[in-house]
Design a protein around this motif. Structure first.
Motif, mmCIF file in Angstrom:
data_model
loop_
_atom_site.group_PDB
_atom_site.id
_atom_site.type_symbol
_atom_site.label_atom_id
_atom_site.label_comp_id
_atom_site.label_asym_id
_atom_site.label_seq_id
_atom_site.Cartn_x
_atom_site.Cartn_y
_atom_site.Cartn_z
ATOM 1 N N GLY A 266 0.784 -1.228 0.000
ATOM 2 C CA GLY A 266 0.000 0.000 0.000
ATOM 3 C C GLY A 266 0.815 1.276 0.000
ATOM 4 O O GLY A 266 0.332 2.318 0.467
ATOM 5 N N CYS A 267 2.039 1.209 -0.516
ATOM 6 C CA CYS A 267 2.861 2.421 -0.599
ATOM 7 C C CYS A 267 2.272 3.380 -1.636
ATOM 8 O O CYS A 267 1.535 2.981 -2.537
ATOM 9 C CB CYS A 267 4.296 2.063 -0.970
ATOM 10 N N ASP A 268 2.619 4.637 -1.512
ATOM 11 C CA ASP A 268 2.102 5.641 -2.437
ATOM 12 C C ASP A 268 2.908 5.729 -3.718
ATOM 13 O O ASP A 268 2.389 6.184 -4.740
ATOM 14 C CB ASP A 268 2.080 7.010 -1.745
ATOM 15 N N VAL B 253 7.778 0.078 -14.157
ATOM 16 C CA VAL B 253 6.547 0.717 -14.642
ATOM 17 C C VAL B 253 5.507 -0.337 -14.991
ATOM 18 O O VAL B 253 4.326 -0.215 -14.647
ATOM 19 C CB VAL B 253 6.853 1.612 -15.857
ATOM 20 N N ALA B 254 5.942 -1.396 -15.671
ATOM 21 C CA ALA B 254 5.010 -2.463 -16.053
ATOM 22 C C ALA B 254 4.427 -3.142 -14.821
ATOM 23 O O ALA B 254 3.228 -3.441 -14.761
ATOM 24 C CB ALA B 254 5.713 -3.477 -16.942
ATOM 25 N N ALA B 255 5.259 -3.380 -13.815
ATOM 26 C CA ALA B 255 4.781 -4.039 -12.599
ATOM 27 C C ALA B 255 3.833 -3.136 -11.821
ATOM 28 O O ALA B 255 2.849 -3.605 -11.229
ATOM 29 C CB ALA B 255 5.959 -4.439 -11.720
ATOM 30 N N ALA B 256 4.115 -1.845 -11.806
ATOM 31 C CA ALA B 256 3.244 -0.910 -11.093
ATOM 32 C C ALA B 256 1.864 -0.840 -11.739
ATOM 33 O O ALA B 256 0.849 -0.706 -11.044
ATOM 34 C CB ALA B 256 3.877 0.478 -11.052
ATOM 35 N N ILE C 267 0.554 2.541 -8.432
ATOM 36 C CA ILE C 267 1.310 3.484 -7.615
ATOM 37 C C ILE C 267 2.127 4.367 -8.539
ATOM 38 O O ILE C 267 2.357 4.040 -9.711
ATOM 39 C CB ILE C 267 2.257 2.785 -6.600
ATOM 40 N N ARG C 268 2.596 5.483 -8.005
ATOM 41 C CA ARG C 268 3.399 6.416 -8.803
ATOM 42 C C ARG C 268 4.808 5.849 -8.964
ATOM 43 O O ARG C 268 5.317 5.165 -8.074
ATOM 44 C CB ARG C 268 3.494 7.788 -8.142
ATOM 45 N N GLU D 260 6.907 9.218 -14.121
ATOM 46 C CA GLU D 260 6.078 10.403 -13.992
ATOM 47 C C GLU D 260 6.901 11.629 -13.610
ATOM 48 O O GLU D 260 6.482 12.761 -13.871
ATOM 49 C CB GLU D 260 5.001 10.183 -12.924
ATOM 50 N N PHE D 261 8.063 11.378 -13.011
ATOM 51 C CA PHE D 261 8.853 12.482 -12.496
ATOM 52 C C PHE D 261 10.298 12.027 -12.389
ATOM 53 O O PHE D 261 10.575 10.839 -12.184
ATOM 54 C CB PHE D 261 8.335 12.908 -11.114
#
Length: 381
Positions: free
Chosen positions: A260-262, A288-291, A295-296, A318-319
């Motif tokens: 549950g991390c942001d 990125v694929a796993a996220a 999550i960001r 994203e950043f």
């Protein structure tokens, strides 16, 4: 000239600062050898620190033509706030090595450029002063970087202070149960210079200089950290966002999702921990694929130009965050040097967007990139 980074005036054209590499070279002329080694070196054989930058070279941008880009917008969001472009200053510790104002100068520069800053727990100024400096030209978002500490009460007090001062997120540096093998620090017997303290930990310069950097870190941090212990505990003591910094695999990305991390920061600690791990730009796509949008995903490591930023965004970040360029800017001219560094990245990023026909961040996709193949044709992503 509009849109061009303003170089520091000089009578010698060779001293003009037109790119981040110019800034690095200028900074090296001012830094003592031991300080330069500490800032610019990685671990063991320096493989990862080298590849963090060079790995970007195999990706090619696919420029587009005859697209109206007169209103290209580089802005994006980070921590719920609109930012001028997708770049922030990483939690780089001991910025007083490069300039007396250290983190205060960096926070003021971030404020003037409208970008976020992460505060290192090894900052040379307390959290409230760094936060206050970030209000100089308009409020910015700060993250608070933390390690898992042996002294749980101390860790909790730092987190609560960060939240009380208005920090938005915790960056839990998760790749450092122990320090990496850093030959340069051992050879130089690196110790934080006299006069610099770590007020966030309550350490004055006398206490710091009694131990090597390696020994002080080992005495401070807890190598018994774990997903199951750290994330729920952090959730129990703070309402700040919880980000895991130091992820380079899909497996750990999935753990962050499950806990549950942001967000995560795809990072290898600037090549200063385990040498031989992937360059972050190469680790980014699998994370990125796993996220999968749950999550960001941010990235740091080896970003040295606006085009590098563009490539990272195209691959799903994203950043972006930078660390060593902060020190180069500080060494060059303090706050003004960091502002110059940020503006250089910004203008390069915008021009790359325009030359690729992108009018907004959402236009930057894998279709903007190709990968160099040894057998000839460029492979599209």
């Amino acid at each position: 000239m509009g849109g061009v980074p303003a170089p520091i005036p000089t009578r010698n054209p060779e001293d003009a600062i037109l790119c981040v590499e110019d800034l690095r070279r200028a900074a090296l002329k001012k830094m003592p050898r031991g300080v330069a080694d500490f800032i610019n070196s990685g671990s063991t054989d320096q493989l990862t620190i080298h590849e963090n930058t060079t790995a970007y070279n195999k990706y090619r941008v696919r420029s587009r033509v005859l697209i109206d880009v007169c209103k290209a917008d580089t802005s994006t969001t980070c921590f719920g706030q609109r930012m001028s472009f997708p770049l922030g200053c990483s939690p780089a510790g001991i910025q007083g090595l490069a300039h007396p104002d250290g983190e205060l100068a960096t926070s003021r520069a971030c404020s003037s450029k409208g970008v976020p800053m992460a505060i290192s727990s090894f900052a040379n100024y307390p959290i409230n002063e760094v936060r206050s400096a970030g209000l100089s030209a308009g409020p910015i978002k700060h993250a608070m970087q933390m390690y898992t500490l042996k002294n749980r009460d101390l860790e909790a007090s730092i987190i609560r202070e960060a939240e009380a001062q208005g920090c938005t997120a915790i960056f839990l540096t998760a790749d450092s149960p122990v320090l990496g093998v850093r030959y340069n620090e051992w050879r130089n017997d690196f110790r934080t210079p006299d006069g610099l303290g770590f007020p966030i930990y309550g350490w004055d310069t006398e206490k710091i200089r009694k131990q090597t950097h390696d020994d002080s870190f080992a005495n401070l941090t807890d190598d018994a950290h774990s997903w199951a212990r750290e994330v729920p505990w952090l959730r129990s003591i703070t309402k700040m966002e919880i980000w895991i910094k130091g992820v380079v695999t899909a497996e750990d990305t999935l753990m962050a999702v499950g806990m549950g991390c942001d967000g995560i920061v795809v990072s290898n600690h600037g090549g200063r921990q385990l040498d031989g791990v992937p360059a972050t730009i190469d680790a980014l796509p699998e994370c990125v694929a796993a996220a999968a949008g749950r999550i960001r995903v941010h990235v740091d490591g080896g970003i040295r130009s606006g085009t590098d930023m563009f490539k990272a965004v195209a691959l799903g970040a994203e950043f972006c965050w930078v660390g060593r360029p902060i020190f180069w800017g500080l060494s060059h001219s303090g706050r003004e040097g960091v502002e110059l560094m940020l503006e250089t990245f910004h203008q390069e990023f915008k021009r790359c967007m325009q030359l690729c026909g992108c009018n907004s961040i959402k236009d930057i996709t894998p279709a903007c990139l190709g990968v160099v193949r040894s057998d000839g044709p460029l492979a599209r992503l």
